[in-house]
Scaffold this active site. Structure first.
Site, PDB file in Angstrom:
ATOM      1  N   LYS A 124       0.653  -1.122  -0.063  1.00 22.79           N
ATOM      2  CA  LYS A 124      -0.079   0.030  -0.055  1.00 22.79           C
ATOM      3  C   LYS A 124       0.932   1.238  -0.048  1.00 22.79           C
ATOM      4  CE  LYS A 124      -4.337   0.489  -0.196  1.00 22.79           C
ATOM      5  NZ  LYS A 124      -5.590  -0.168  -0.304  1.00 22.79           N
ATOM      6  N   ASP A 164      -6.907   3.915  -4.778  1.00 24.52           N
ATOM      7  CA  ASP A 164      -7.682   3.711  -3.348  1.00 24.52           C
ATOM      8  C   ASP A 164      -8.256   5.150  -3.086  1.00 24.52           C
ATOM      9  OD1 ASP A 164      -7.687   1.783  -0.918  1.00 24.52           O
ATOM     10  OD2 ASP A 164      -7.586   3.787  -0.105  1.00 24.52           O
TER      11      ASP A 164
HETATM   12  O1  2IT Z   1      -7.978  -1.852  -0.988  1.00 27.12           O
HETATM   13  C1  2IT Z   1      -7.810  -2.080  -2.210  1.00 27.12           C
HETATM   14  O2  2IT Z   1      -7.828  -3.667  -2.506  1.00 27.12           O
HETATM   15  C2  2IT Z   1      -7.525  -1.420  -3.260  1.00 27.12           C
HETATM   16  N1  2IT Z   1      -7.283  -0.235  -3.256  1.00 27.12           N
HETATM   17  C3  2IT Z   1      -7.459  -1.987  -4.735  1.00 27.12           C
HETATM   18  C4  2IT Z   1      -5.808  -2.237  -4.842  1.00 27.12           C
HETATM   19  C5  2IT Z   1      -5.429  -2.561  -6.305  1.00 27.12           C
HETATM   20  O3  2IT Z   1      -4.415  -2.724  -6.563  1.00 27.12           O
HETATM   21  O4  2IT Z   1      -6.184  -2.798  -7.208  1.00 27.12           O
END
Ligand code: 2IT
Length: 445
Positions: A124, A164
């Site tokens: 993240k 996100d």
């Molecule tokens: O919390 C999540 O799973 C997302 N924000 C998507 C992450 C992604 O790599 O598509």
């Protein structure tokens, strides 16, 4: 492994990182029993290794606003775990972003991605940059400065970011364009791209659609169906939009949505026109939901209230961590809620989850319910690697299969002797077993 010992160590080291400690505690508590049946896990110190991110990049992002003033923000990428595939997970741009929030999200992402059945590790990232009220040009300059710092540490087989909160198609576009310029390559380094330049069909809808598919499976375990049910969502972003769209298409009535300013109650239920207006509202950059009731006068706005006050059959948190607390849960239960599908990441507090489980309400956590988003990101990576694109029907049918298999795994590991499915336990154990096994097979690395 004793959860209390591990938590005591983490609290000593990271006492101020509340969200991270909350996420770790929830997982450790549900896997403790299974973990202790596997001495090989203990011997390889799997838990001690799993609770620490592989690495965290922290960097300064300096950019110039439209008035010519110099602005400085902090940028981060938490590469949490790559046991089962390249790091994968979104960027969040929001003033609340800090290491605790990104570590909780990266930790959750590791297990969520394991549940999708696709080979993706967990990560993240993001920034305390606030996109609210910023012009397109300011957002672009910020995204370029952010990627200038980070581009050497990401890549299509290393670490694949996405969106996100605060990061959507526009931001992914600016970051992709800048990465391409610096790296001199057109690859699937980011997902959530525009559909004419490598993006997957259904990616914008995937988190909400997948969430509703999962909720349907939950309801089916009790012989119920979402058709004819009333639904509340929180938030009015991309996730709430996808969930409202699919729930409505399946014959449910979405009667509540919310924003930071308050609650909209729309007793007649949302229509496709109203649902599309959510996206317009979001694009307006003000982060308020009140204008919905000015445009559609059959709806009512209640300042400062949350969606959980409204009597519904199905509640879908779609906004922030800890957005639904113990009091909210008690209100929903008193109002006869049948199912709570957490589409936001860690949307319910531990107290709220305890209430739902005690009342034997169908409740499932974000890492299972919202995994459709990252799953379609994984499918976008596959299409990019193969240099092809699938039709919307192909992607949607794979998404449906993935959500079904996640639900199946939750039931397999979470079914209690009395038949009640503890989805928290199910999701945590299913995700953990996969990552732990990969750790063991790959030795010390
Ligand atoms: O919390 C999540 O799973 C997302 N924000 C998507 C992450 C992604 O790599 O598509």
């Amino acid at each position: 492994m004793k959860v209390t010992n591990i938590m005591a160590t983490l609290e000593r080291k990271y006492g101020h990182e509340k969200e991270y400690l909350q996420a770790v505690h929830e997982v450790l508590e549900s896997i403790e029993e299974v973990y202790n049946q596997h001495p090989e896990f203990e011997k390889a110190k799997i838990i001690e290794r799993m609770v620490e991110p592989d690495r965290i990049f922290t960097f300064r992002v300096t950019w110039q606003d439209d008035k010519g003033e110099v602005q400085t923000n902090l940028g981060y990428r938490v590469q949490f775990n790559n046991a089962i595939g390249p790091y994968k997970g979104g960027f969040r741009f929001h003033p609340s972003v800090n290491p605790s929030i990104l570590k909780f999200l990266g930790f959750e992402q590791t297990f969520k991605n394991a549940l999708t059945t696709l080979p993706m590790g967990g990560a993240k990232g993001g920034s305390d940059f606030d996109p609210k009220g910023k012009s397109d040009a300011e957002v672009m300059r910020f995204c370029q400065a952010f990627i200038t710092e980070l581009w050497r540490n990401i890549g299509p087989d290393t670490d694949v970011p996405a969106g996100d909160i605060g990061v959507g198609g526009r931001e992914v576009g600016y970051m992709y364009g800048w990465y391409k310029k610096l790296a001199r390559e057109n690859t699937g380094v980011l997902t959530g791209k525009g559909r004419t330049w490598g993006g997957s069909l259904i990616r914008p809808e995937a988190t909400g659609f997948g969430g509703v598919y999962f909720v349907q499976h939950m309801l089916h375990t009790k012989g119920m169906d979402i058709k004819g049910m009333t639904v509340s969502v929180s938030g009015f972003g991309n996730v709430a939009w996808g969930a409202a769209l699919k729930a409505t298409e399946l014959g449910a009535k979405v009667i509540a949505l919310s924003g930071p300013d308050g609650l909209i109650v729309d007793e007649n239920g949302m229509t496709p026109e109203k649902i599309e207006y959510m996206l317009e509202l979001r694009a307006s950059n003000n982060d308020i939901v009140a204008p919905y009731a000015q445009k559609f006068t059959d709806a009512k706005f209640h300042a400062g209230k949350k969606s959980w006050e409204v009597k519904v059959d199905v509640a879908l948190p779609c906004a922030f961590q800890n957005e639904l607390n113990g009091d909210d849960a008690r209100k929903l239960i008193a109002n006869g809620v049948k199912c709570v599908g957490e589409i936001s990441n860690m949307g319910c507090t531990p107290e709220a989850i305890e209430e739902f489980i005690k009342a034997k309400v169908l409740y499932a956590p974000g890492k299972a319910v919202n995994a459709g988003g990252v799953a379609v990101s994984g499918l976008e990576m596959t299409q990019n690697a193969m240099h092809i694109s699938w039709t919307a029907e192909e992607v949607d049918s794979k998404l449906k299969q993935i959500m079904e298999s996640i639900h199946h795994a939750c039931v397999q590991y979470g079914k209690q002797p009395d038949g009640y499915v503890n989805y928290v336990k199910g999701a945590n154990i299913a995700g953990f077993m996969k990552v732990a096994q990969a750790f063991l097979e790959q030795g010390l690395c």
